[in-house]
Scaffold this motif. Structure first.
Motif, PDB file in Angstrom:
ATOM      1  N   ILE A   1       0.734  -1.320  -0.013  1.00 19.59           N
ATOM      2  CA  ILE A   1       0.027  -0.065   0.038  1.00 19.59           C
ATOM      3  C   ILE A   1       0.946   1.252  -0.089  1.00 19.59           C
TER       4      ILE A   1
ATOM      5  N   TRP B   1      -2.255  10.416  -1.585  1.00 18.95           N
ATOM      6  CA  TRP B   1      -2.710   9.090  -1.123  1.00 18.95           C
ATOM      7  C   TRP B   1      -1.596   7.911  -1.626  1.00 18.95           C
TER       8      TRP B   1
ATOM      9  N   LEU C   1      -3.247   1.707  -1.493  1.00 23.07           N
ATOM     10  CA  LEU C   1      -3.886   2.184  -0.446  1.00 23.07           C
ATOM     11  C   LEU C   1      -5.441   2.347  -0.638  1.00 23.07           C
ATOM     12  N   LEU C   2      -5.776   3.051  -1.512  1.00 16.67           N
ATOM     13  CA  LEU C   2      -7.126   3.163  -2.037  1.00 16.67           C
ATOM     14  C   LEU C   2      -7.680   1.722  -2.468  1.00 16.67           C
TER      15      LEU C   2
ATOM     16  N   LEU D   1      -8.539   0.238   0.698  1.00 13.38           N
ATOM     17  CA  LEU D   1      -9.655   0.908   1.648  1.00 13.38           C
ATOM     18  C   LEU D   1     -11.021   0.699   0.925  1.00 13.38           C
TER      19      LEU D   1
ATOM     20  N   ALA E   1     -12.038  -2.819   1.516  1.00 15.60           N
ATOM     21  CA  ALA E   1     -12.507  -3.050   3.049  1.00 15.60           C
ATOM     22  C   ALA E   1     -13.732  -2.268   3.194  1.00 15.60           C
ATOM     23  N   ALA E   2     -13.781  -1.046   2.829  1.00 17.09           N
ATOM     24  CA  ALA E   2     -15.195  -0.218   3.196  1.00 17.09           C
ATOM     25  C   ALA E   2     -16.138  -0.950   2.510  1.00 17.09           C
TER      26      ALA E   2
END
Lengths: 671, 305
Positions: free
Chosen positions: A488, A517, A533-534, A537, A540-541
């Motif tokens: 990430i 980011w 990373l995005l 995220l 996961a989100a």
């Protein structure tokens, strides 16, 4: 004390530790002391590497009055060595921590303990060496010490056979290196500085021969096809944390040797050498993973995956050579960054996977995948961490393996700008093979994870396995965290690698850390970008949101029941898919070409209630067509030469006399 | 993003409806998949006795990764908010992530059906992925980028025109899409009981809300591939970065038409062809690979082909 002195004294300390381990053998607590001191020393080595690489200062030199009398021992720490110091230090430290727990199960500890720290020291000295003599000496030390580690279970036939094959291949490799350095030293001397200075005046033919010799020497240590044969024998034979060290770290030291000579000591090679290296890389990647797919032995399978990943690294290096010889600096920097990033990544997830395999081995006492199953219930921590390693090595986002393969693909996509047709046409093919290798790796790790950790236990050992100790779990958890962190935040690694890319390919990628980011866009934002990373995220989100919404608004009930399986009763765990059955589709499609795989069903005659058997025969193309013939030739020669053993002394004397006359004749004719 | 999820089951319903009509059956209503999904979500989950935590997590992971991938494909506008977070290669890898976990879930309960499905799914993926990468290669040669919105934007320019190489890439992409979505002739999405089944065998043990997630994910994947083909090969009408509300509305309308037409074509294709034996699938995917490679090499020979 500057960093090179620190690094050198740490490796001396590690060597001293080996002596202490020999002297104190048999005492209680030695094992713990040796492993913890090795962990501290290699951790410091890694930190020294990080410190040097981030500062990216001028190379630090050191000369010692040992070694050859007129040469001495030259050591040098530059950005490339610093990077490999990080690889060695990190891998060495975490494997030592794993060894703190795992080493307790070792039956003959005195056979492992002295060699572990000295093996680390030898690898450190290889990357620090700045003249041919110290390089070869440390290289040979590294080979011999790892050979001793392979033989730590010397009572097993398998280990002894692995030892013999390894010794032969290592001797052959060092001989190639010796010849390569001999050619390099023609322009000045045995110091790397003189070789570097001679790069400009060296013949192209010599350059080509040196690269070929390095491919043989360093390539045999790294495990390129067809020189890989020792690797799947030797790596699994050692204790698991040593297997991790050999597979994850020592193969990288071999890569270091190749990079050092090809990119640092030599002028850019002719472009068609890049084709050779890339083709070797592509073949190695695909063959390695196909071999792995056919394996049932967990550790041997992982060793074959090392072959695959070495292939991926060589694809990157070959691309970098191609770009470098055409003066395309930025593209070269991209390919070099991709290759080095993959070096680091592979050292991380391969260590993790070998440690996981070690835990499974401790828990079940077997390496045969067909005796495992259902371990996710028995080894919850190991199974989660192994899953992370499996996802990372399968090049899936958001982990680190994906980033380096993505960078390699981006470098491949730059190939249309190359002027030569050969490279232009070859590169898309190599890209396709790389994609094939990545997809096969994913298939293979579904097989590994599905057969070992999922399903139902196939043998009583698997049903009664117990979780490993905290030290082992801690080391694996640290590696899994590294795999995620590099996945990430790849921008940080790419930026840290730039001094090396600048030194080796004289190109630079744009700075990545400033992008928002942690996005990476190695060739400008308009071309390609990726943000681990995005992606993490987002996944996961949305997963959590979906789960929350459904549990909140719809149903949350769970009922346990026997498996449905279309209504079949299936109590016998042998009705599950095994490692061999999982591999069947790929064995039939690809294996029938490469391994000439044949399946025969032996049906008992009617009335006989023996079970039917499915027999699979695979032929190893490398052993059969290459080593088989060499072996045949050597055996034939040996048979012929055997006669010489039983002569009388008069005949021996006359042979010696005739030979002497012959040699003198040759000498006179020569002059 | 939400629009894609909302419409995906409708697309599946449409394909089924057209298929039924072509076979002179009446067929379930187009909205049937929504009702099925709602019903599944409300039912309790029946878990096999030895199913692990992985089995329960996978449906959400598969759904999430497919959704993220689908959200990165331009549907009606080229300036997606997060399009810079992953390029086409990463989108393919995200789908690979979902497939990896789904195949693991197939192995989790330890039934032979799950194993057969997983191993065949991985075989198909193994062969489809190199073909996909070469398609990406050909597209990026024309567009100068692997960023999907840039590719769509570049291919919408009149200078691109009709090209042999793009035609080859289109055929290859259609084959890959058929294989990845488990459609006829590679796999049959309508049956659970056929020995050559792949995808449906893998998810055989799932029930209730877990099954709903997986069905939704596969509907999303179909939507993703149709949008991908539409945005790359029929990029007209995509609202540009500076397009106003009118352009966006027109883009949405045109996208719906494209998707519906794609769905209808898929249905027509599926009723007119028989399913293949599993071990003939490699030949089909080999054709895709060769076409993509030929397209790439044609582009090398001449940038205008």
């Amino acid at each position: 004390m500057n960093l090179i002195q620190l690094a050198f004294s740490l490796s001396v300390l590690l060597l001293a530790l080996a002596v202490v381990a020999v002297l104190m053998r048999g005492r209680g607590g030695v094992s713990g002391a040796v492993y913890s001191l090795s962990a501290i020393a290699s951790g410091l080595l890694g930190i020294a590497g990080v410190a040097f690489l981030l500062r990216a200062g001028a190379p630090q030199l050191m000369t010692l009055p040992i070694g050859l009398p007129w040469l001495g021992m030259h050591l040098r720490l530059d950005v490339l060595s610093a990077f490999f110091l990080i690889v060695i230090g990190l891998g060495g430290a975490l494997n030592a921590i794993y060894g703190l727990g795992y080493g307790r199960h070792e039956e003959d500890r005195a056979r492992v303990l002295p060699f572990y720290p000295s093996f680390l020291a030898a690898m450190t000295l290889v990357v620090l060496a700045d003249d041919a003599f110290s390089f070869l000496l440390s290289w040979e030390l590294m080979s011999l010490l790892s050979w001793a580690l392979v033989l730590s279970h010397h009572r097993k036939d398998e280990a002894r056979q692995a030892g013999v094959v390894y010794l032969i291949m290592a001797a052959f490799g060092t001989m190639s290196l010796l010849l390569a350095f001999g050619l390099l030293a023609r322009e000045g001397g045995y110091g790397f500085e003189a070789m570097r200075a001679g790069a400009g005046v060296r013949d192209t033919a010599v350059t080509v021969v040196v690269i070929l010799l390095m491919l043989l020497g360093a390539g045999s240590k790294a495990g390129i096809v067809p020189l890989h044969v020792w690797l799947p024998l030797a790596h699994p034979a050692a204790p698991s944390h040593v297997s991790a060290l050999m597979s994850g770290i020592m193969t990288k030291v071999a890569i270091y040797g190749f990079v050092r000579v090809t990119f640092d000591l030599l002028a850019p090679a002719p472009w068609w050498m890049a084709m050779v290296v890339m083709a070797i890389g592509a073949v190695t990647a695909v063959m390695g993973v196909l071999y792995a797919m056919m394996q049932h032995d967990l550790k041997r399978l992982l060793a074959y995956h090392t072959v695959e990943n070495i292939g991926i690294i060589f694809i990157g290096l070959g691309l970098a050579m191609g770009f470098r010889s055409n003066g395309m600096e930025t593209a070269g920097a991209l390919a070099m960054t991709a290759a080095l990033f993959h070096v680091l990544n592979h050292s991380l997830f391969k260590s993790l996977l070998f440690m996981g395999a070690g835990s499974v081995l401790t828990a079940t006492g077997t390496r045969d995948m067909d005796r495992m199953g259902g371990l996710i219930h028995r080894l919850p921590v190991t199974s989660l961490l192994f899953l992370i390693g499996a996802v990372a090595i399968s090049a899936l986002p958001p982990f680190n393996g994906f980033v380096s393969e993505w960078l390699t693909f981006q470098a491949i996509l730059l190939s249309p700008e190359l002027p030569q047709w050969g490279l232009k046409i070859l590169t898309p093919g190599v890209g396709g093979m790389l994609a094939l290798a990545a997809a096969l790796a994913a298939a293979c790790f579904v097989k590994v994870y599905g057969v070992v950790f999922l399903g139902r236990p196939r043998a009583p050992e698997a049903a009664s396995a117990v979780e490993v100790d905290r030290w082992s779990q801690g080391a694996m958890a640290a590696l899994a965290l590294f795999c995620l962190a590099l996945g990430i935040m790849p921008g940080l690694v790419i930026d840290a690698l730039q001094p090396i890319a600048l030194a080796l390919t004289s190109g630079l990628l744009p700075a990545q850390a400033s992008d928002p980011w942690m996005t990476i866009a190695p060739i400008g934002a308009g071309r390609a970008s990726y943000n681990g990373l995005l992606v993490l995220l987002f996944i996961a989100a949305s997963a959590m949101m979906a789960a929350w919404l459904i549990h909140r608004l719809a149903a949350r009930g769970v009922r346990r029941a026997p498996a449905w399986d279309c209504g079949f009763e299936m109590d016998d765990p042998t009705t599950q898919y095994s490692a061999a059955s999982f591999a069947q589709p790929i064995r039939r499609t690809l294996g029938s070409i490469v391994f000439r795989a044949r399946e025969t069903v032996h049906m008992p005659p009617p009335g006989d209630n023996r079970p039917a058997h499915l027999e699979v025969t695979l032929l190893d193309p490398v052993w059969d067509s290459f080593y088989g013939r060499i072996h045949g030739a050597v055996a034939w020669l040996a048979d012929r030469a055997n006669v010489l053993q039983f002569l009388t002394i008069r005949r021996y004397l006359s042979i010696v006399f005739a030979l002497l006359v012959f040699l003198l004749l040759v000498l006179t004719l020569w002059n | 993003m939400a629009l894609v999820v909302a419409l995906a089951p409708g697309l599946v319903g449409l394909v089924r409806k057209v298929k039924a009509r072509l076979l002179r059956k009446r067929g379930a209503p187009v909205l049937q998949p929504y009702a099925t999904l709602l019903r599944l979500m409300r039912k309790e989950v029946v878990l096999a006795e030895n199913a692990s935590w992985l089995f329960r997590v996978v449906p959400y992971l598969v759904f999430a990764s497919t959704w993220v991938a689908a959200a990165l494909v331009p549907t009606f506008a080229t300036d997606l908010q997060f399009s810079w977070s992953a390029d086409l290669i990463a989108i393919v890898a995200l789908l690979g992530f979902g497939r990896f976990f789904l195949a693991l879930a197939g192995m989790d309960v330890g039934t032979s059906f799950g194993g057969i499905g997983s191993s065949r799914e991985m075989l198909i993926a193994t062969l489809a992925e190199p073909a996909m990468l070469l398609i990406v290669f050909a597209l990026s040669l024309v567009a100068g980028s692997t960023q999907l919105s840039d590719v769509a934007h570049a291919l919408a320019q009149p200078v691109v025109g009709l090209r042999v190489s793009l035609g080859m890439a289109l055929v290859a992409l259609v084959i890959v899409a058929l294989a990845e979505n488990a459609r006829i002739p590679v796999d049959n999405p309508a049956t659970h009981l056929e020995l050559t089944m792949v995808h449906e065998a893998m998810v055989l043990e799932y029930s209730g809300r877990h099954l709903a997630m997986i069905e939704l994910a596969s509907a999303l994947k179909l939507m993703l591939y149709l949008s991908l083909i539409a945005s790359v090969f029929l990029p007209w009408g995509l609202a540009g970065p500076d397009g106003g509300l009118v352009a966006v509305v027109a883009g949405i309308g045109l996208w719906l038409v494209k998707i519906a037409a794609g769905g209808a074509l898929l249905a027509a294709f599926e009723v007119s062809i028989a399913k293949m034996r599993v071990f003939r699938v490699p030949n089909l995917l080999g054709i895709a690979l060769m076409l993509a490679l030929l397209g790439t090499i044609l582009l090398f020979v001449s940038r205008s082909l």
